[in-house]
Design a protein around this motif. Structure first.
Motif, PDB file in Angstrom:
ATOM      1  N   ILE A   1       7.050  18.677   3.174  1.00  0.00           N
ATOM      2  CA  ILE A   1       7.052  18.247   4.570  1.00  0.00           C
ATOM      3  C   ILE A   1       5.609  18.268   5.079  1.00  0.00           C
ATOM      4  CG2 ILE A   1       7.935  18.697   6.880  1.00  0.00           C
ATOM      5  CD1 ILE A   1      10.288  20.128   5.584  1.00  0.00           C
ATOM      6  N   ALA A   2       5.146  17.110   5.542  1.00  0.00           N
ATOM      7  CA  ALA A   2       3.802  17.037   6.110  1.00  0.00           C
ATOM      8  C   ALA A   2       3.790  17.686   7.488  1.00  0.00           C
ATOM      9  CB  ALA A   2       3.352  15.580   6.204  1.00  0.00           C
ATOM     10  N   SER A   3       2.695  18.369   7.797  1.00  0.00           N
ATOM     11  CA  SER A   3       2.595  19.069   9.076  1.00  0.00           C
ATOM     12  C   SER A   3       1.182  18.932   9.624  1.00  0.00           C
ATOM     13  CB  SER A   3       2.966  20.548   8.936  1.00  0.00           C
ATOM     14  OG  SER A   3       2.079  21.200   8.063  1.00  0.00           O
ATOM     15  N   LEU A   4       1.093  18.950  10.940  1.00  0.00           N
ATOM     16  CA  LEU A   4      -0.178  18.901  11.659  1.00  0.00           C
ATOM     17  C   LEU A   4      -0.176  19.982  12.723  1.00  0.00           C
ATOM     18  CD1 LEU A   4      -0.714  15.066  12.250  1.00  0.00           C
ATOM     19  CD2 LEU A   4      -1.931  16.515  10.623  1.00  0.00           C
ATOM     20  N   GLU A   5      -1.360  20.510  13.021  1.00  0.00           N
ATOM     21  CA  GLU A   5      -1.535  21.498  14.083  1.00  0.00           C
ATOM     22  C   GLU A   5      -2.463  20.915  15.132  1.00  0.00           C
ATOM     23  OE1 GLU A   5      -2.883  25.125  12.388  1.00  0.00           O
ATOM     24  OE2 GLU A   5      -1.010  25.507  11.280  1.00  0.00           O
ATOM     25  N   VAL A   6      -2.083  21.047  16.386  1.00  0.00           N
ATOM     26  CA  VAL A   6      -2.814  20.445  17.496  1.00  0.00           C
ATOM     27  C   VAL A   6      -3.218  21.544  18.475  1.00  0.00           C
ATOM     28  CG1 VAL A   6      -2.710  18.769  19.379  1.00  0.00           C
ATOM     29  CG2 VAL A   6      -1.526  18.303  17.238  1.00  0.00           C
ATOM     30  N   ARG A   7      -4.492  21.548  18.842  1.00  0.00           N
ATOM     31  CA  ARG A   7      -4.994  22.440  19.884  1.00  0.00           C
ATOM     32  C   ARG A   7      -4.953  21.689  21.201  1.00  0.00           C
ATOM     33  NH1 ARG A   7      -8.182  26.822  18.117  1.00  0.00           N
ATOM     34  NH2 ARG A   7      -9.354  26.746  20.074  1.00  0.00           N
ATOM     35  N   LEU A   8      -4.063  22.116  22.064  1.00  0.00           N
ATOM     36  CA  LEU A   8      -3.893  21.464  23.366  1.00  0.00           C
ATOM     37  C   LEU A   8      -3.845  22.550  24.431  1.00  0.00           C
ATOM     38  CD1 LEU A   8      -3.522  18.704  24.692  1.00  0.00           C
ATOM     39  CD2 LEU A   8      -1.066  19.008  24.492  1.00  0.00           C
TER      40      LEU A   8
ATOM     41  N   SER B   1       7.889   2.884  16.999  1.00  0.00           N
ATOM     42  CA  SER B   1       7.884   2.623  15.564  1.00  0.00           C
ATOM     43  C   SER B   1       6.969   1.467  15.197  1.00  0.00           C
ATOM     44  CB  SER B   1       9.310   2.330  15.098  1.00  0.00           C
ATOM     45  OG  SER B   1       9.847   1.219  15.811  1.00  0.00           O
ATOM     46  N   ALA B   2       6.793   0.481  16.094  1.00  0.00           N
ATOM     47  CA  ALA B   2       5.900  -0.632  15.789  1.00  0.00           C
ATOM     48  C   ALA B   2       4.452  -0.185  15.743  1.00  0.00           C
ATOM     49  CB  ALA B   2       6.082  -1.743  16.818  1.00  0.00           C
ATOM     50  N   TYR B   3       4.064   0.688  16.667  1.00  0.00           N
ATOM     51  CA  TYR B   3       2.708   1.219  16.679  1.00  0.00           C
ATOM     52  C   TYR B   3       2.525   2.343  15.663  1.00  0.00           C
ATOM     53  CZ  TYR B   3       2.643  -1.136  21.232  1.00  0.00           C
ATOM     54  OH  TYR B   3       2.733  -2.060  22.239  1.00  0.00           O
ATOM     55  N   GLY B   4       3.616   3.002  15.286  1.00  0.00           N
ATOM     56  CA  GLY B   4       3.509   4.158  14.398  1.00  0.00           C
ATOM     57  C   GLY B   4       2.914   5.362  15.078  1.00  0.00           C
ATOM     58  N   LEU B   5       3.160   5.515  16.380  1.00  0.00           N
ATOM     59  CA  LEU B   5       2.554   6.586  17.164  1.00  0.00           C
ATOM     60  C   LEU B   5       3.633   7.422  17.845  1.00  0.00           C
ATOM     61  CD1 LEU B   5      -0.338   4.632  18.943  1.00  0.00           C
ATOM     62  CD2 LEU B   5      -0.423   5.847  16.759  1.00  0.00           C
TER      63      LEU B   5
ATOM     64  N   SER C   1      -4.386  -6.621  11.467  1.00  0.00           N
ATOM     65  CA  SER C   1      -3.400  -6.985  10.464  1.00  0.00           C
ATOM     66  C   SER C   1      -2.566  -5.774  10.098  1.00  0.00           C
ATOM     67  CB  SER C   1      -4.092  -7.542   9.216  1.00  0.00           C
ATOM     68  OG  SER C   1      -3.153  -7.781   8.188  1.00  0.00           O
ATOM     69  N   ASP C   2      -1.285  -6.022   9.847  1.00  0.00           N
ATOM     70  CA  ASP C   2      -0.417  -4.911   9.474  1.00  0.00           C
ATOM     71  C   ASP C   2      -0.762  -4.364   8.091  1.00  0.00           C
ATOM     72  OD1 ASP C   2       2.066  -3.326  10.208  1.00  0.00           O
ATOM     73  OD2 ASP C   2       2.704  -4.191   8.295  1.00  0.00           O
ATOM     74  N   ASP C   3      -1.417  -5.176   7.270  1.00  0.00           N
ATOM     75  CA  ASP C   3      -1.820  -4.698   5.945  1.00  0.00           C
ATOM     76  C   ASP C   3      -2.875  -3.608   6.043  1.00  0.00           C
ATOM     77  OD1 ASP C   3      -0.098  -6.577   4.907  1.00  0.00           O
ATOM     78  OD2 ASP C   3      -1.659  -8.113   4.689  1.00  0.00           O
ATOM     79  N   LEU C   4      -3.646  -3.603   7.144  1.00  0.00           N
ATOM     80  CA  LEU C   4      -4.700  -2.597   7.327  1.00  0.00           C
ATOM     81  C   LEU C   4      -4.209  -1.390   8.116  1.00  0.00           C
ATOM     82  CD1 LEU C   4      -7.615  -5.028   8.278  1.00  0.00           C
ATOM     83  CD2 LEU C   4      -7.070  -4.087   6.014  1.00  0.00           C
ATOM     84  N   ARG C   5      -2.902  -1.368   8.438  1.00  0.00           N
ATOM     85  CA  ARG C   5      -2.406  -0.282   9.294  1.00  0.00           C
ATOM     86  C   ARG C   5      -2.520   1.077   8.628  1.00  0.00           C
ATOM     87  NH1 ARG C   5      -1.732   3.275  11.839  1.00  0.00           N
ATOM     88  NH2 ARG C   5      -0.287   3.739  13.531  1.00  0.00           N
ATOM     89  N   GLN C   6      -2.367   1.150   7.312  1.00  0.00           N
ATOM     90  CA  GLN C   6      -2.423   2.432   6.623  1.00  0.00           C
ATOM     91  C   GLN C   6      -3.848   2.919   6.391  1.00  0.00           C
ATOM     92  OE1 GLN C   6      -0.039   4.429   5.974  1.00  0.00           O
ATOM     93  NE2 GLN C   6       1.835   3.210   6.118  1.00  0.00           N
TER      94      GLN C   6
ATOM     95  N   PHE D   1       1.822   8.976  13.126  1.00  0.00           N
ATOM     96  CA  PHE D   1       2.696   9.561  12.109  1.00  0.00           C
ATOM     97  C   PHE D   1       2.741   8.722  10.835  1.00  0.00           C
ATOM     98  CE2 PHE D   1       5.606   7.092  14.819  1.00  0.00           C
ATOM     99  CZ  PHE D   1       6.255   6.307  13.884  1.00  0.00           C
ATOM    100  N   MET D   2       2.066   7.571  10.825  1.00  0.00           N
ATOM    101  CA  MET D   2       1.955   6.799   9.593  1.00  0.00           C
ATOM    102  C   MET D   2       0.793   7.311   8.736  1.00  0.00           C
ATOM    103  SD  MET D   2       2.749   2.913  10.916  1.00  0.00           S
ATOM    104  CE  MET D   2       2.685   2.309   9.248  1.00  0.00           C
ATOM    105  N   GLN D   3      -0.360   7.572   9.372  1.00  0.00           N
ATOM    106  CA  GLN D   3      -1.498   8.110   8.655  1.00  0.00           C
ATOM    107  C   GLN D   3      -1.569   9.627   8.719  1.00  0.00           C
ATOM    108  OE1 GLN D   3      -5.183   6.245   9.763  1.00  0.00           O
ATOM    109  NE2 GLN D   3      -4.319   4.174   9.787  1.00  0.00           N
ATOM    110  N   LYS D   4      -0.655  10.261   9.465  1.00  0.00           N
ATOM    111  CA  LYS D   4      -0.591  11.720   9.587  1.00  0.00           C
ATOM    112  C   LYS D   4      -1.911  12.282  10.132  1.00  0.00           C
ATOM    113  CE  LYS D   4       3.466  11.714   7.442  1.00  0.00           C
ATOM    114  NZ  LYS D   4       3.590  10.302   7.104  1.00  0.00           N
TER     115      LYS D   4
END
Length: 924
Positions: free
Chosen positions: A330-337, A427-431, A610-615, A445-448
């Motif tokens: 499971i991928a995880s991220l930590e955010v300082r907010l 989901s279209a933006y991946g955000l 381009s969607d090909d460059l999204r990743q 959440f696509m590039q984590k």
């Protein structure tokens, strides 16, 4: 005969024909229940000492058998020790096996912690079935309803205080039947709800198929034995889904189409975290109380099947739907907010404090929820530590929703993360974007990766209408009681504290008794238990109410510390294609941010071309400089095109992320963009609908001109507002804290409906109320009940067709034929009713004891007013046919009677003619 047992041990046999007691028997212990034996020759009694006695009607002076099923046998041959009372017993016979003796209670006193149980005795085998809840009653289902035959029991229905189960008696291990009805919605307290109407039709079968694979094993392989009643679906055809979040971290998807409620799928969000061990350090457990995994907010995109959950321990989980089982990490991220505030927020000693001292007003600093506790320093100061630990090893994920990313807020300089107050996913933006009282975070959440983690004041830049000054760097603090004033300063802001629908409180702490709504309004996600209502000075209240219209740069000493405060909670988030600036000629990807002070900030999203460059290419999030204002905390956003049609958010068409086909065609995303400029007749402008807890506004974009404004309430505040579709149109539905449900037309904001429906006397209603399309809404009226309501006239007209029938007509079963020899020699006497033998029934008249049909007022006219649609037409046709058949039958009877009378008259006339045929006139 009627058999009655009394508490003093007396047994009385009543003859119902003669209405007198035929026989009496006595026993030493109180009698709790009695049961007849086969053909009424014997009976069984249960007693207060846990014993069962078997009696014979021929010699009822004493029982011929006494047993204590759960009593310990004494070595010296004495009577077994007493047990708990047996509250009910049933004795059912079988033709080819030993009889069944079923009773509740009767356990030994040496096991006080045993749960409520049901005991099944079949021959020498004794089986104890422990229940999760106290037993109210039970009933044995048999093959025949007649007690003078072999009953052949096949199931036992057990009514519990919070459940209903059916036990299969035909199998030796006595499994239970799978209950097709949702009785366990309160298995864990419901903390939040979402309601979706007219969603994609393929979702319900897909969720049901994956949910069926997760069901518990060990159920009976037979069908549910209880039948009766019928559903009437009516004319409604669109599917409906209800999602409930629970205190234990579970999420349940329910099929709510028409008036049914069936659980489709259950998701456990706690499985992505490590279990808290007893005795483990307080690094992660000290800010968490009894419900660390409680679901606080949910966001679901039905088209892309992206599901996002925000928990009370300041975490966000992004789920993707897959039909295939995977085993992955499971991928995880930590955010300082965390906000950057000045330490000097209290006035000088010689000045009057702007609000009462928190230490004197709040005797206890125990937080309302675990993630908001102020914890004293013990050793090293905590920093960059999440509240929970994500599993680091590979995890097996069954088909269904699988965790794609876990985002956790961390401790900063010894302060725990604040709870999440708003959540949005595209989901279209991946955000995914979420915010709390400190600021806003945007994650790819696509590039984590974390794209933005910024305080609320930093989002304004130079466009801050309050002109608040920059803050000093963070300093180390000593945590004391007065530090609550800094961490809980939002408790004193009326504009922030009204956002009670995003605050979390364990339902176990709530009672059904009404609570003071004003006290609940003073609670925020950082409020404390047992706190009393704190009032602001008059000058501060006036200043906060006039903030929208007074953007003066002069700052008085009484509000200087408040202006420097950064506790401006993010209360609403919305992704859409819109005009970010006034001079924009085309729409672009934007994130609309609403705050607790009624401010709306538009952030520009720079996505790869381009969607090909999204990743590979990064996504840039930047403030656009556009700031709009409303009264009160912002609740919801929506976008309309120039024709007033609702513009939906762009989304990605669902594709299985773990499909066996790994071709390029399947990996390429298919996006659906609802851009107003995609069609030539859409025009070059759009409408932005913004609703706060006080008013609603409609802006024209890109000019940012306020076209319409409507002050919804002055004395109260809105708890929920949603833009919904109704009858091929769009309206704004609002639920006010004073109990009013209001609808406004869009984009003109004309009032369409204002009705006093339900005063909010319970926080449960405020937290779970939600609107959906087609004029429907729901809320939890109690911890165990979901109340659905409608404000659509079309739904009201079809409601009668949707209601089910409780009873269905069936033929009366015929009794078994008795053989001639059995009735003549060995069989017992056949029972006859006295009225049947000597009453008017023998004379051809109906007995007075029989039920008579009394025609009511409901004929064709009654059905015509109550029914509408296909079912109503069929009902009217059926009634008309019945009445026609009845009239034809009456006509047939009259015709037969007239024919009989004519034949009798002809016969008598012929006889008279023969009699006087040969007589002369003088012989008369």
């Amino acid at each position: 005969q009627l058999l009655i047992g009394y508490e003093n041990g007396t047994i009385v046999f009543w003859d119902l024909r003669s209405k007198r007691a035929d026989l009496r028997a006595y026993y030493d212990e109180a009698i709790h229940s009695v049961a007849w034996h086969h053909e009424g020759k014997q009976f069984m009694c249960s007693h207060s000492d846990g014993s069962l006695t078997l009696w014979n009607l021929k010699s009822p002076n004493r029982p011929f058998q006494t047993t204590i099923p759960h009593g310990k046998v004494q070595r010296d041959g004495k009577k077994p020790e007493s047990c708990k009372p047996i509250l009910k017993v049933e004795y059912k016979t079988c033709k080819n096996s030993e009889p069944f003796v079923i009773f509740s209670g009767g356990l030994s006193y040496d096991k006080p912690c045993r749960r409520p149980s049901l005991t099944i005795m079949h021959g020498k085998a004794i089986t104890v079935l422990e229940m999760d809840h106290p037993i109210v009653d039970f009933l044995t289902l048999c093959e025949t309803p007649y007690p003078n035959e072999f009953q052949e029991p096949y199931a036992v229905v057990v009514l519990l205080e919070k459940d209903l189960i059916v036990v299969d008696l035909t199998q030796s291990n006595f499994p239970i039947f799978e209950n097709p009805y949702p009785i366990d919605i309160h298995e864990s307290p419901v903390t939040c709800t979402e309601y979706f109407a007219d969603c994609p039709p393929d979702l319900i079968p897909v969720l049901y198929s994956v949910g069926a694979k997760h069901k518990k094993q060990g159920y009976s392989n037979k069908e549910w034995p209880i039948s009766g009643g019928a559903w009437n679906l009516g004319a409604q055809t669109y599917p409906e889904i209800i999602i409930t979040g629970h205190a234990d971290g579970s999420v349940k998807f329910w099929d709510a189409s028409a008036i049914t409620l069936q659980m489709l799928y259950k998701l456990k969000t706690s499985k992505v975290f490590e279990k808290q061990k007893v005795g483990e350090g307080k690094a992660t457990a000290e800010i968490v109380e009894e419900d660390p995994f409680a679901v606080q907010m949910m966001y679901w995109c039905p088209e892309s099947r992206i599901f996002c959950v925000a928990g009370v321990s300041a975490y966000v989980i992004v789920y993707r739907f897959s039909k295939h089982e995977v085993n992955t990490e499971i991928a995880s991220l930590e955010v300082r907010l965390q906000c950057e505030v000045e330490d000097i927020i209290t006035p000088e000693p010689e000045t009057n404090p702007p609000f009462p001292d928190a230490s004197s007003q709040l005797p206890s600093l125990k937080s309302l929820s675990g993630s908001a506790n102020t914890v004293a320093c013990e050793g090293t100061m905590k920093d960059s530590i999440p509240c929970l630990s994500v599993k680091a090893r590979p995890v097996r994920m069954p088909p269904g929703y699988q965790a794609d990313l876990v985002i956790q807020l961390v401790w900063v300089d010894g302060e725990p993360p604040q709870q999440i107050t708003s959540l949005a996913v595209n989901s279209a933006y991946g955000l995914v974007a979420f915010g709390n009282c400190n600021g806003l975070a945007v994650v790819d959440f696509m590039q984590k990766t974390v794209l933005l983690s910024m305080g609320t004041l930093d989002l304004y830049g130079s466009s801050d209408p309050y002109q608040r000054q920059p803050r000093s760097p963070r300093k180390s603090r000593q945590f004391a009681a007065d530090n609550f004033c800094m961490r809980g300063l939002s408790n004193f802001y009326p504009d922030l504290t009204k956002r009670i629908r995003t605050s979390y409180q364990s339902l176990t702490e709530l009672s059904d008794s009404p609570v003071s709504l004003e006290l609940e309004r003073c609670k925020s996600p950082t409020s404390v238990k047992g706190s009393r209502k704190l009032s602001l000075p008059t000058d501060l209240k006036t200043d906060l109410e006039n903030r929208e219209n007074s953007f003066s740069r002069s700052r008085s000493s009484s509000v200087s510390s408040i202006d420097r405060d950064s506790k401006e909670a993010i209360t609403a988030l919305y992704f859409m294609e819109s005009f970010a600036r006034k001079n924009d000629s085309a729409v672009s990807s934007c994130l609309w941010v609403g705050t607790g002070l009624g401010m709306v900030i538009i952030l520009s999203l720079n996505l790869p071309a381009s969607d090909d460059l999204r990743q590979s290419e990064p996504v840039v999030v930047s403030p656009s400089g556009t700031v709009l204002t409303l009264k009160g905390a912002v609740l919801t956003f929506a976008c309309l095109d120039c024709m007033g049609t609702l513009t939906h958010q762009p989304y990605e068409v669902w594709r299985d992320p773990h499909s066996a086909d790994d071709g390029d065609k399947t990996r390429k995303r298919k996006l659906v963009m609802h851009s107003p400029s995609s069609s030539q007749d859409m025009g070059d402008h759009q409408f932005a609908v913004i609703c706060s807890e006080k008013q609603a506004k409609v802006f024209s974009l890109p000019s940012q001109t306020c076209l319409y404004v409507h002050n919804i309430t002055e004395t109260s505040f809105l708890l929920r507002a949603d833009v919904v579709t109704l009858c091929n149109s769009v309206c704004l539905a609002c639920f006010c804290a004073n109990g009013h449900i209001m609808t406004l037309s869009l984009p003109s904001l004309r009032p369409l409906l204002d009705i006093n429906y339900l005063p909010v006397t319970d926080m449960r209603i405020a937290r779970t109320f939600c609107f959906t399309n087609e004029g429907q809404a729901l809320y939890l009226s109690s911890p165990t009940e979901i109340q659905r309501l409608t404000y659509s006239q079309e739904m009201c007209d079809n409601l009668q067709d949707m209601l089910g029938d409780l009873f269905t007509p069936v033929e009366t079963p015929e009794a078994q034929n008795r053989g001639f020899l059995k009735g003549l020699f060995g069989g017992s006497g056949q029972a006859f009713d006295r009225e049947e033998l000597f009453g008017e029934a023998t004379a051809g008249k109906a007995s007075r004891s029989l039920a008579q049909h009394i025609p009511g007022s409901g004929g064709i006219e009654g059905v015509r007013g109550a029914a509408g649609g296909v079912i109503g037409d069929l009902t009217r046709a059926r009634i008309a046919l019945d009445e026609r058949g009845q009239k034809l039958g009456e006509l047939d009877e009259r015709t037969a009677s007239m024919m009989a009378s004519a034949e009798a008259f002809s016969k008598h006339a012929h006889e008279v003619m023969l009699k006087y045929k040969d007589k002369k006139w003088y012989q008369f």
